[in-house]
Scaffold this motif. Structure first.
Motif, mmCIF file in Angstrom:
data_model
loop_
_atom_site.group_PDB
_atom_site.id
_atom_site.type_symbol
_atom_site.label_atom_id
_atom_site.label_comp_id
_atom_site.label_asym_id
_atom_site.label_seq_id
_atom_site.Cartn_x
_atom_site.Cartn_y
_atom_site.Cartn_z
ATOM 1 N N ALA A 69 -13.063 60.957 37.151
ATOM 2 C CA ALA A 69 -12.730 60.912 38.575
ATOM 3 C C ALA A 69 -13.602 61.844 39.395
ATOM 4 C CB ALA A 69 -11.249 61.257 38.760
ATOM 5 N N ASN A 70 -14.064 62.951 38.849
ATOM 6 C CA ASN A 70 -14.854 63.935 39.596
ATOM 7 C C ASN A 70 -16.170 64.154 38.867
ATOM 8 O OD1 ASN A 70 -15.850 65.979 41.166
ATOM 9 N ND2 ASN A 70 -14.327 67.503 40.549
ATOM 10 N N LEU A 71 -17.255 63.512 39.326
ATOM 11 C CA LEU A 71 -18.542 63.601 38.662
ATOM 12 C C LEU A 71 -19.294 64.885 38.990
ATOM 13 C CD1 LEU A 71 -19.844 59.929 38.964
ATOM 14 C CD2 LEU A 71 -18.708 61.026 37.034
ATOM 15 N N THR A 72 -18.785 65.667 39.905
ATOM 16 C CA THR A 72 -19.441 66.944 40.245
ATOM 17 C C THR A 72 -18.647 68.141 39.710
ATOM 18 O OG1 THR A 72 -18.312 67.026 42.395
ATOM 19 C CG2 THR A 72 -20.493 65.960 42.316
ATOM 20 N N GLY A 73 -17.604 67.887 38.979
ATOM 21 C CA GLY A 73 -16.775 68.980 38.489
ATOM 22 C C GLY A 73 -17.458 69.756 37.366
ATOM 23 N N LYS A 74 -17.158 71.053 37.303
ATOM 24 C CA LYS A 74 -17.696 71.932 36.275
ATOM 25 C C LYS A 74 -16.544 72.562 35.503
ATOM 26 C CE LYS A 74 -21.828 73.193 38.931
ATOM 27 N NZ LYS A 74 -22.624 74.312 39.503
ATOM 28 N N GLY A 75 -16.748 72.788 34.231
ATOM 29 C CA GLY A 75 -15.708 73.401 33.417
ATOM 30 C C GLY A 75 -14.467 72.548 33.303
ATOM 31 N N LEU A 76 -14.626 71.222 33.275
ATOM 32 C CA LEU A 76 -13.473 70.330 33.189
ATOM 33 C C LEU A 76 -12.841 70.391 31.804
ATOM 34 C CD1 LEU A 76 -14.913 67.173 35.005
ATOM 35 C CD2 LEU A 76 -13.481 68.985 35.965
ATOM 36 N N PRO A 77 -11.538 70.247 31.709
ATOM 37 C CA PRO A 77 -10.886 70.245 30.391
ATOM 38 C C PRO A 77 -11.145 68.913 29.681
ATOM 39 C CG PRO A 77 -9.266 69.850 32.110
ATOM 40 C CD PRO A 77 -10.553 70.145 32.813
ATOM 41 N N GLU A 78 -11.184 68.966 28.361
ATOM 42 C CA GLU A 78 -11.374 67.741 27.593
ATOM 43 C C GLU A 78 -10.071 66.957 27.504
ATOM 44 O OE1 GLU A 78 -12.172 70.756 26.472
ATOM 45 O OE2 GLU A 78 -14.365 70.730 26.262
ATOM 46 N N LEU A 79 -10.215 65.645 27.462
ATOM 47 C CA LEU A 79 -9.085 64.773 27.206
ATOM 48 C C LEU A 79 -8.854 64.695 25.695
ATOM 49 C CD1 LEU A 79 -10.069 61.863 29.640
ATOM 50 C CD2 LEU A 79 -8.381 63.665 30.066
ATOM 51 N N ASP A 80 -7.691 64.231 25.311
ATOM 52 C CA ASP A 80 -7.391 64.020 23.892
ATOM 53 C C ASP A 80 -7.791 62.590 23.546
ATOM 54 O OD1 ASP A 80 -6.497 64.104 21.334
ATOM 55 O OD2 ASP A 80 -4.360 64.043 21.824
ATOM 56 N N ILE A 81 -8.918 62.451 22.867
ATOM 57 C CA ILE A 81 -9.422 61.137 22.446
ATOM 58 C C ILE A 81 -9.072 60.963 20.979
ATOM 59 C CG2 ILE A 81 -11.453 59.671 22.247
ATOM 60 C CD1 ILE A 81 -10.792 60.407 25.109
ATOM 61 N N ARG A 82 -8.286 59.912 20.673
ATOM 62 C CA ARG A 82 -7.798 59.760 19.304
ATOM 63 C C ARG A 82 -7.759 58.279 18.933
ATOM 64 N NH1 ARG A 82 -5.403 63.546 16.300
ATOM 65 N NH2 ARG A 82 -5.369 64.874 18.171
ATOM 66 N N SER A 83 -8.110 57.996 17.671
ATOM 67 C CA SER A 83 -8.097 56.624 17.173
ATOM 68 C C SER A 83 -6.732 56.308 16.583
ATOM 69 C CB SER A 83 -9.185 56.429 16.120
ATOM 70 O OG SER A 83 -9.099 55.158 15.534
ATOM 71 N N SER A 84 -6.199 55.128 16.934
ATOM 72 C CA SER A 84 -4.893 54.728 16.424
ATOM 73 C C SER A 84 -4.989 53.697 15.306
ATOM 74 C CB SER A 84 -4.055 54.141 17.567
ATOM 75 O OG SER A 84 -4.686 52.973 18.102
ATOM 76 N N GLU A 85 -6.180 53.144 15.082
ATOM 77 C CA GLU A 85 -6.346 52.111 14.053
ATOM 78 C C GLU A 85 -7.435 52.532 13.068
ATOM 79 O OE1 GLU A 85 -7.028 48.458 16.101
ATOM 80 O OE2 GLU A 85 -5.151 48.544 17.252
ATOM 81 N N ASN A 86 -8.650 52.051 13.286
ATOM 82 C CA ASN A 86 -9.771 52.394 12.414
ATOM 83 C C ASN A 86 -10.392 53.722 12.840
ATOM 84 O OD1 ASN A 86 -9.536 49.922 10.987
ATOM 85 N ND2 ASN A 86 -10.639 48.883 12.623
ATOM 86 N N PRO A 87 -10.987 54.472 11.902
ATOM 87 C CA PRO A 87 -11.573 55.773 12.261
ATOM 88 C C PRO A 87 -12.903 55.610 12.997
ATOM 89 C CG PRO A 87 -11.960 55.313 9.944
ATOM 90 C CD PRO A 87 -11.087 54.206 10.446
ATOM 91 N N ILE A 88 -13.278 56.672 13.702
ATOM 92 C CA ILE A 88 -14.592 56.752 14.328
ATOM 93 C C ILE A 88 -15.617 57.028 13.231
ATOM 94 C CG2 ILE A 88 -15.994 58.015 16.005
ATOM 95 C CD1 ILE A 88 -13.356 58.773 17.429
ATOM 96 N N LEU A 89 -16.751 56.324 13.260
ATOM 97 C CA LEU A 89 -17.812 56.516 12.277
ATOM 98 C C LEU A 89 -18.941 57.331 12.893
ATOM 99 C CD1 LEU A 89 -18.073 52.955 10.655
ATOM 100 C CD2 LEU A 89 -16.632 54.876 9.968
ATOM 101 N N ILE A 90 -19.429 58.308 12.153
ATOM 102 C CA ILE A 90 -20.585 59.112 12.559
ATOM 103 C C ILE A 90 -21.686 58.852 11.545
ATOM 104 C CG2 ILE A 90 -21.428 61.391 13.178
ATOM 105 C CD1 ILE A 90 -17.717 60.951 12.782
ATOM 106 N N LYS A 91 -22.714 58.107 11.938
ATOM 107 C CA LYS A 91 -23.777 57.677 11.021
ATOM 108 C C LYS A 91 -25.032 58.504 11.281
ATOM 109 C CE LYS A 91 -22.796 53.159 12.098
ATOM 110 N NZ LYS A 91 -23.034 51.703 12.070
#
Length: 332
Positions: free
Chosen positions: A145-167
């Motif tokens: 929502a705020n593209l000029t914001g600094k020091g914004l808190p992170e959201l909780d991003i979580r997978s509910s089905e398959n895991p995230i892959l890091i290749k």
């Protein structure tokens, strides 16, 4: 506790914009306590990549990092939360984000910021006793929502089905007999390890920073060298004196050497001669023993009768002991 120089850097960085305030080089001790501060700085620079562009959803924008952390790379990707949950997003640098991603608290649009710390990996995320085979990469979610914001808190991003892959595409040379491990750093200072899939793939159900490491192997013990014997006259093979008088120390050393060689040769010849004599003696004894056995067997048998045939005497068989009976004698 954060050191006083680090605290001053953090305060001054937030008070003055990055264009007018240049960060000093970060020492390893300061960087250990400032990985979360680095996330805040990289979030600001990743958001700046949207400036000067028509803000498109689903397009990756590469950002520019501050000069004091040259070697790291950042990117930003803006997505609708509903689209991210239904379809996911694949091939976002090293990350394959599956469907079923939940964003908490819910926001209409989310920005996923990508980090690749490169040669700064071991500085901001040190792991005593381990060696990095890959750079540390990160994925953090923020409210778009705020593209000029600094020091914004992170959201909780979580997978509910398959895991995230890091290749990870490229890894350092893997030492023999050592198994690689995936390492995960969460946003609260926690560290976790997991197995590597398909040689270079890690998995996760939440956001954070990731890498592949191996344990350091202790070097084999060093065997102390055997001290060489001291030399009395400095040279290993002294040269004899030119006058041939034999009074010099070098001439005596050469004579001793040749005497030792002659003695060794003579001793070897004596041993060989003794072995030959021993073998001959053993063979004679064995032969005599066999002849005696044969004589004993011959003498123990029944003697044959001797008859004169002409002028010669020859053995003849003794008479038949059982008198033969004719067939006609059996008929009564």
């Amino acid at each position: 506790m954060i050191s006083f120089p680090s605290f001053c850097i953090i305060i001054l960085t937030f008070l003055y914009p990055f264009e007018t305030f240049s960060l000093q080089p970060i020492t390893q001790q300061e960087a250990t306590f400032s990985s979360r501060f680095l996330d805040s700085v990289l979030q600001d620079y990743a958001f700046r990549s949207f400036s000067g562009h028509r803000k498109k959803t689903g397009v990756i924008y590469d950002g520019i990092v501050p000069a004091n952390v040259t070697g790291t790379t950042i990117s930003a990707l803006r997505l609708r939360s509903g689209s991210l949950r239904r379809r996911g997003y694949f091939n976002y640098k090293e990350f394959d984000i599956p469907s079923g991603i939940l964003v908490n608290p819910y926001v209409k649009r989310v920005i996923l910021v990508y980090h690749n710390l490169g040669n700064w990996s071991n500085v901001f995320y040190p792991l005593p006793g381990f060696v990095y085979l890959s750079p540390v990469v990160g994925l953090l979610g923020y409210n778009a929502a705020n593209l000029t914001g600094k020091g914004l808190p992170e959201l909780d991003i979580r997978s509910s089905e398959n895991p995230i892959l890091i290749k990870f595409e490229t890894l350092s040379v893997l030492p023999n007999g050592v198994l690689p491990k995936c390492v995960f750093f969460d946003l609260f200072g926690g560290v976790a390890f997991d197995h590597v899939e398909n040689g270079s793939v890690c998995t996760s159900v939440t956001q954070g920073h990731f890498g592949i490491v191996v344990e350091k192997t202790s070097p084999p013990p060093v065997v102390a060298p055997v001290p060489a014997p001291e030399k009395s006259h400095g040279s290993e093979y002294p040269i004899a004196g030119g006058n041939g008088g034999g009074g010099g120390g070098g001439g005596g050393g050469v004579r001793k050497k040749w005497l030792w060689i002659g003695g060794s040769v003579a001793g070897g010849a004596v041993v060989a001669a003794a072995m030959v004599v021993l073998v001959v003696a053993v063979r004679r004894v064995v032969g005599r023993k066999r002849i005696a056995e044969m004589r004993g067997v011959a003498e123990s048998g029944d003697p044959l009768a001797v008859a004169a045939v002409g002028r010669a005497k020859v053995p003849v068989a003794m008479g038949t002991r059982t008198k033969p009976i004719l067939e006609s004698e059996y008929v009564s």
